[in-house]
Structures are given as structure tokens and as C-alpha cells.
Scaffold this motif. Structure first.
Motif, mmCIF file in Angstrom:
data_model
loop_
_atom_site.group_PDB
_atom_site.id
_atom_site.type_symbol
_atom_site.label_atom_id
_atom_site.label_comp_id
_atom_site.label_asym_id
_atom_site.label_seq_id
_atom_site.Cartn_x
_atom_site.Cartn_y
_atom_site.Cartn_z
ATOM 1 N N TYR A 146 -9.648 1.294 -1.911
ATOM 2 C CA TYR A 146 -8.586 1.803 -1.045
ATOM 3 C C TYR A 146 -9.093 1.920 0.398
ATOM 4 O O TYR A 146 -8.366 1.617 1.345
ATOM 5 N N GLY A 147 -10.342 2.326 0.568
ATOM 6 C CA GLY A 147 -10.919 2.397 1.907
ATOM 7 C C GLY A 147 -10.971 1.041 2.583
ATOM 8 O O GLY A 147 -10.689 0.916 3.784
ATOM 9 N N GLN A 184 -4.565 -3.322 8.846
ATOM 10 C CA GLN A 184 -4.452 -3.325 10.299
ATOM 11 C C GLN A 184 -4.783 -4.681 10.913
ATOM 12 O O GLN A 184 -4.681 -4.852 12.127
ATOM 13 N N VAL A 218 -4.440 5.137 9.607
ATOM 14 C CA VAL A 218 -3.262 4.629 8.894
ATOM 15 C C VAL A 218 -2.359 5.756 8.415
ATOM 16 O O VAL A 218 -1.132 5.682 8.549
ATOM 17 N N SER A 257 0.628 5.870 0.583
ATOM 18 C CA SER A 257 -0.143 6.979 1.149
ATOM 19 C C SER A 257 -1.186 7.475 0.146
ATOM 20 O O SER A 257 -0.948 7.496 -1.062
ATOM 21 N N PHE A 258 -2.329 7.880 0.653
ATOM 22 C CA PHE A 258 -3.473 8.194 -0.205
ATOM 23 C C PHE A 258 -3.184 9.319 -1.192
ATOM 24 O O PHE A 258 -3.489 9.204 -2.384
ATOM 25 N N TYR A 282 0.828 -1.200 0.000
ATOM 26 C CA TYR A 282 0.000 0.000 0.000
ATOM 27 C C TYR A 282 0.867 1.256 0.000
ATOM 28 O O TYR A 282 2.082 1.199 0.196
ATOM 29 N N ARG A 288 -11.133 6.191 8.674
ATOM 30 C CA ARG A 288 -10.246 5.061 8.362
ATOM 31 C C ARG A 288 -8.873 5.550 7.937
ATOM 32 O O ARG A 288 -7.844 4.972 8.317
ATOM 33 N N LEU A 289 -8.844 6.624 7.150
ATOM 34 C CA LEU A 289 -7.570 7.167 6.693
ATOM 35 C C LEU A 289 -6.737 7.665 7.863
ATOM 36 O O LEU A 289 -5.511 7.488 7.898
ATOM 37 N N LEU A 332 -7.533 0.194 3.854
ATOM 38 C CA LEU A 332 -7.164 0.852 5.104
ATOM 39 C C LEU A 332 -7.555 0.009 6.319
ATOM 40 O O LEU A 332 -6.875 0.045 7.354
ATOM 41 N N GLU A 333 -8.630 -0.739 6.198
ATOM 42 C CA GLU A 333 -9.053 -1.620 7.282
ATOM 43 C C GLU A 333 -8.226 -2.894 7.313
ATOM 44 O O GLU A 333 -7.787 -3.341 8.373
#
Length: 275
Positions: free
Chosen positions: A153-154, A161, A253, A119-120, A117, A249-250, A157-158
Motif C-alpha cells: 500500500y505504501g 501520483q 494522498v 483510503s488507508f 485505491y 507518503r500517506l 501511495l507513490e
């Protein structure tokens, strides 16, 4: 007894270890996959961009063989599978998808699930720039693709983790030697080659600098700034900033990205009020 999967041309694969790798396009997937394969011991096979729920050999876009980290150059998929030898490490990649919460093993071999992944802000800038280079896509098509990607992508983010996956953050991998060493150990790789290697040609290479650029000259940490004045990029950030669930969520992370989007939303609201 090991499970044997066969492709349509009857080439068999019985791996000794499986790495199931997920990632969004433009997240540095192929750079990190190349690094992983350069650090495998014995035989290795990279099955690129497979379809979930199906035999990887039947759906892979390409098969690349390795021996002790060195890529083997030979024609034909069957020859590459044979060259990898007995019980190779099989890296099976999936693009623009995340691992399901419950999944069946691909083979009767130890399996590790990896998510690559980025960074957004930099990821969104890179993906949009790539899509903008497609002459068959107009603004509406680009927004449709981008919004679908932001939704996935959302989910990512979950999942990064969760304890059942190994998360590999491209931003740190690209800048920190110690991070590459740490993650090699976590993946039980020998760590013989911790360099970033050469820029990969998959997907045309870098969205901004092509595939001929040297790794040390890549400016991947400047993508958001390079797209800051692009109206489509601004629209994507504005839309994401207005989704409180996505921002929450963002923030877990990438808190700095979440803060910048929140600041963008406050500034935009102030400008609308003044007008």
C-alpha cells in the motif's frame, strides 16, 4: 502486425485496447472493474487476477466476456473470447501488486495503466475483517499478511501520483456521480452507465455485508469506525503510525488519514507515559 498471445488451450486474443488494472484487495477493485466493463464499446474481455510478467490467458483466474457493456453468459473460455469479437477491449487485472516503473506492453495495442485505491483507514479495516473470517489464520498469520499488504500500500501511495497511471479512488467513485463521469471521460469510455451497478460476488462480496446487499446500502465509509475497538486493527494503525516514511507518503494522498494516525501515536505515547 498485432502480437497474439495464446493460452495453453490455444485460445488467441488480439485486443484493440488494453486496460492494465492494479489494486489492493478490498479496495473496491471489482466494483470499479465492473463499471469500466459496463462502459466499454464493442467487445470486452475481463481477465481476472493475472500474474505479472506472464501471458494473461495462462494465469487469469477467470475470463468474462462483454458486448457493448452487457455481460455475456456462456460456458468455456474459448467461447467467451470468441464472443467478444475482433479487437476487444481487454482489461487485465492484478491484485496486491503495483505497476513497475518500467513495463513492457502486453499486446501491440494502445494500453492504459490504472490503479484502483482506497483510503488507508477503511481499506485496512476491510482487509483485516476479511482475513479474520479465515479459520486457518491465527493472529500471527493475520499480522504477517497485513504488514506485507501495508508495505505494498505504501508503494501504491507513490505510484498513484505518477503521470503514467490513471488513479481511480474508490471512496469518491462510490459517492460522487460527477467523479464517475469525470473518470469515464479520462478513460475514454462512453459513460453510458454511470451507476454503481450491483455488488460483485468476487471474494465473497463486502467484508462486512456480504454479496447480497444492495449498493445503496453499503456503508463503506464506516469501516474504520466499525473496527475501531478491534485490538488487531489498533495494532496495525499503531505500527503504521510509527513509520515516518509511511506517514509522509500517506499525508500526500490522504492527509486526513495521516493526521488521525499521528494523533493516535501522540495519544498512545501520552498514555504510556502516564502509566
Amino acid at each position: 502486425m498485432a502480437q497474439v498471445l495464446r493460452s495453453t488451450d490455444d485460445a488467441a486474443l488480439v485486443p484493440g485496447r488494453v486496460l492494465r488494472v492494479y489494486g489492493m484487495r478490498r479496495s473496491g477493485n471489482h466494483a470499479l472493474i465492473d463499471w469500466i466493463m459496463r462502459n466499454t464499446s464493442g467487445g470486452g474481455l475481463f481477465l481476472n487476477n493475472c500474474k505479472p510478467g506472464r501471458d494473461p490467458l495462462e494465469t487469469t483466474r477467470a475470463v468474462t466476456a462483454y458486448r457493448d457493456g452487457a455481460q455475456l453468459d456462456m460456458p468455456g473460455r474459448e467461447a467467451r473470447i470468441a464472443a467478444a469479437g475482433d479487437a476487444p477491449t481487454a482489461l487485465v487485472s492484478y491484485e496486491d501488486r503495483m505497476p513497475p516503473l518500467e513495463r513492457k506492453p502486453l499486446y501491440a495495442a494502445p494500453e492504459t495503466c490504472v490503479i484502483i485505491y482506497r483510503s488507508f483507514l477503511h481499506w485496512a479495516a476491510s482487509l483485516l475483517r476479511k482475513i479474520q473470517g479465515n479459520p486457518g489464520y491465527g493472529p500471527v498469520d493475520r499480522m504477517r499478511v497485513m504488514m506485507n499488504a501495508v508495505n505494498t500500500y505504501g508503494t501504491m501511495l507513490e505510484r498513484v501520483q505518477d503521470g503514467d497511471v490513471v488513479p481511480l479512488l474508490y471512496d469518491r467513485w462510490n459517492t460522487e456521480d460527477s467523479y464517475r463521469a469525470e473518470m469515464a471521460a479520462r478513460l475514454d469510455l462512453p459513460g453510458r452507465d454511470l451507476s454503481k451497478g450491483r455488488v460483485q460476488s468476487y471474494g465473497g462480496g463486502s467484508s462486512f455485508q456480504g454479496k447480497s446487499v444492495a449498493p445503496e446500502t453499503l456503508t463503506t465509509d464506516q469501516r474504520a469506525a466499525q473496527m475501531a475497538d478491534d485490538l488487531e486493527y489498533q495494532l496495525i494503525l499503531w505500527t503504521a503510525a510509527r513509520d515516518p516514511h509511511f506517514i509522509a507518503r500517506l499525508a500526500e494522498v490522504f492527509p486526513e488519514d495521516a493526521l488521525r494516525l499521528s494523533d493516535l501515536l501522540r495519544t498512545a505515547k501520552a498514555e504510556v507515559t502516564l502509566t
